[in-house]
Scaffold this motif. Structure first.
Motif, short mmCIF file in Angstrom:
data_model
loop_
_atom_site.label_atom_id
_atom_site.label_comp_id
_atom_site.label_asym_id
_atom_site.label_seq_id
_atom_site.Cartn_x
_atom_site.Cartn_y
_atom_site.Cartn_z
N UNK A 152 0.80 -1.23 0.00
CA UNK A 152 0.00 0.00 0.00
C UNK A 152 0.83 1.28 0.00
N UNK A 153 2.11 1.20 0.37
CA UNK A 153 2.90 2.43 0.40
C UNK A 153 4.39 2.12 0.29
N UNK A 154 5.17 3.17 0.07
CA UNK A 154 6.61 3.04 0.05
C UNK A 154 7.19 2.61 -1.28
N UNK A 155 8.38 2.10 -1.21
CA UNK A 155 9.18 1.72 -2.38
C UNK A 155 8.47 0.74 -3.32
N UNK A 212 11.37 3.21 9.93
CA UNK A 212 12.64 3.53 9.27
C UNK A 212 13.82 2.92 10.03
N UNK A 213 14.65 2.20 9.30
CA UNK A 213 15.87 1.56 9.80
C UNK A 213 15.61 0.51 10.89
N UNK A 214 14.42 -0.02 10.96
CA UNK A 214 14.08 -1.01 11.99
C UNK A 214 14.46 -2.42 11.56
N UNK A 215 14.58 -3.28 12.57
CA UNK A 215 14.72 -4.72 12.35
C UNK A 215 13.36 -5.31 12.74
N UNK A 216 12.75 -6.01 11.79
CA UNK A 216 11.36 -6.46 11.91
C UNK A 216 11.31 -7.99 12.01
N UNK A 241 7.05 -7.31 4.30
CA UNK A 241 7.35 -6.66 3.03
C UNK A 241 6.86 -5.22 3.03
N UNK A 242 5.70 -4.96 3.61
CA UNK A 242 5.21 -3.58 3.73
C UNK A 242 6.19 -2.75 4.56
N UNK A 243 6.73 -3.35 5.62
CA UNK A 243 7.72 -2.65 6.46
C UNK A 243 8.98 -2.34 5.66
N UNK A 244 9.48 -3.32 4.91
CA UNK A 244 10.66 -3.09 4.08
C UNK A 244 10.39 -2.02 3.03
N UNK A 245 9.21 -2.03 2.48
CA UNK A 245 8.82 -1.02 1.49
C UNK A 245 8.88 0.39 2.08
N UNK A 250 11.00 1.37 4.57
CA UNK A 250 12.30 1.77 5.11
C UNK A 250 12.89 0.91 6.20
N UNK A 251 12.26 -0.23 6.55
CA UNK A 251 12.89 -1.14 7.51
C UNK A 251 14.20 -1.64 6.91
N UNK A 252 15.21 -1.85 7.76
CA UNK A 252 16.50 -2.27 7.20
C UNK A 252 16.64 -3.78 7.05
N UNK A 253 15.88 -4.56 7.86
CA UNK A 253 15.96 -6.02 7.76
C UNK A 253 14.67 -6.62 8.28
N UNK A 254 14.27 -7.75 7.69
CA UNK A 254 13.07 -8.44 8.16
C UNK A 254 13.35 -9.94 8.26
#
Length: 182
Positions: A4-7, A41-45, A57-61, A63-67
């Protein structure tokens, strides 16, 4: 199901046909991500009951740095791998394991998460089991980290003495609770 949003906004994900899963509805996901936007942003999920990988994937989209995507269903794992591959994402760790064993592996490995998504199968005690492990091993979550719990019933989270309810939203029968470390 779409991002729904981001990259990766607008990209389609596979995953509606996995037995035992129910993807987070777009309107719930949109509201959820609006609530946690400042934490991404820059989170580890950790997406502990990952299903299709939708929430990670939504988190990575955004700006999360790793999932870390965990599921014990091999069909779900294959769908996650397909979704990750189709988006050319390389900052993931996909784990085919039950939630309890995965959490204990993270504890042993001293991995710390900024965001933990818990959206286990309904009508089970998986949410309680996972929260109990996290509560007893609070170092799994960073000092400012959050745990996002999705369930179909209201739950009394007060028994988890290292956590408190930060935000709560209801969407029909579905409840989203965001917990933080005390």
């Amino acid at each position: 199901m779409k991002i729904i949003s981001g990259k990766y906004k607008g990209k389609t994900l596979k995953g509606f046909d996995i037995d035992g899963t129910r993807p987070t509805m777009d309107r719930v996901k949109e509201s959820l991500f609006a609530m946690i936007q400042d934490y991404i942003k820059d989170s580890v999920v950790l997406d502990l009951y990952s299903g299709s990988g939708n929430l990670a994937i939504e988190s990575l989209s955004n700006g999360a740095k790793k999932a870390y995507l965990v599921d014990n269903n091999i069909k779900a794992i294959n769908v996650i791998k397909d979704n990750i591959k189709s988006l050319n994402i390389d900052n993931t760790n996909i784990i085919n394991k039950n939630a309890k064993d995965a959490l204990y592996d993270f504890i042993k490995g001293k991995i710390i998460f900024d965001i933990i998504f818990l959206d286990p199968p309904y009508h089970t005690d998986e949410l309680d089991k996972s929260l109990s492990i996290i509560n007893d091993n609070i170092s799994l979550i960073s000092n400012n980290g959050i745990i996002v719990c999705e369930s179909e019933i209201k739950i009394d989270y007060s028994k988890y003495d290292n956590l408190f309810t930060y935000k709560t939203r209801s969407y029909g029968k579905k409840c989203v609770n965001i917990l933080k470390r005390k």
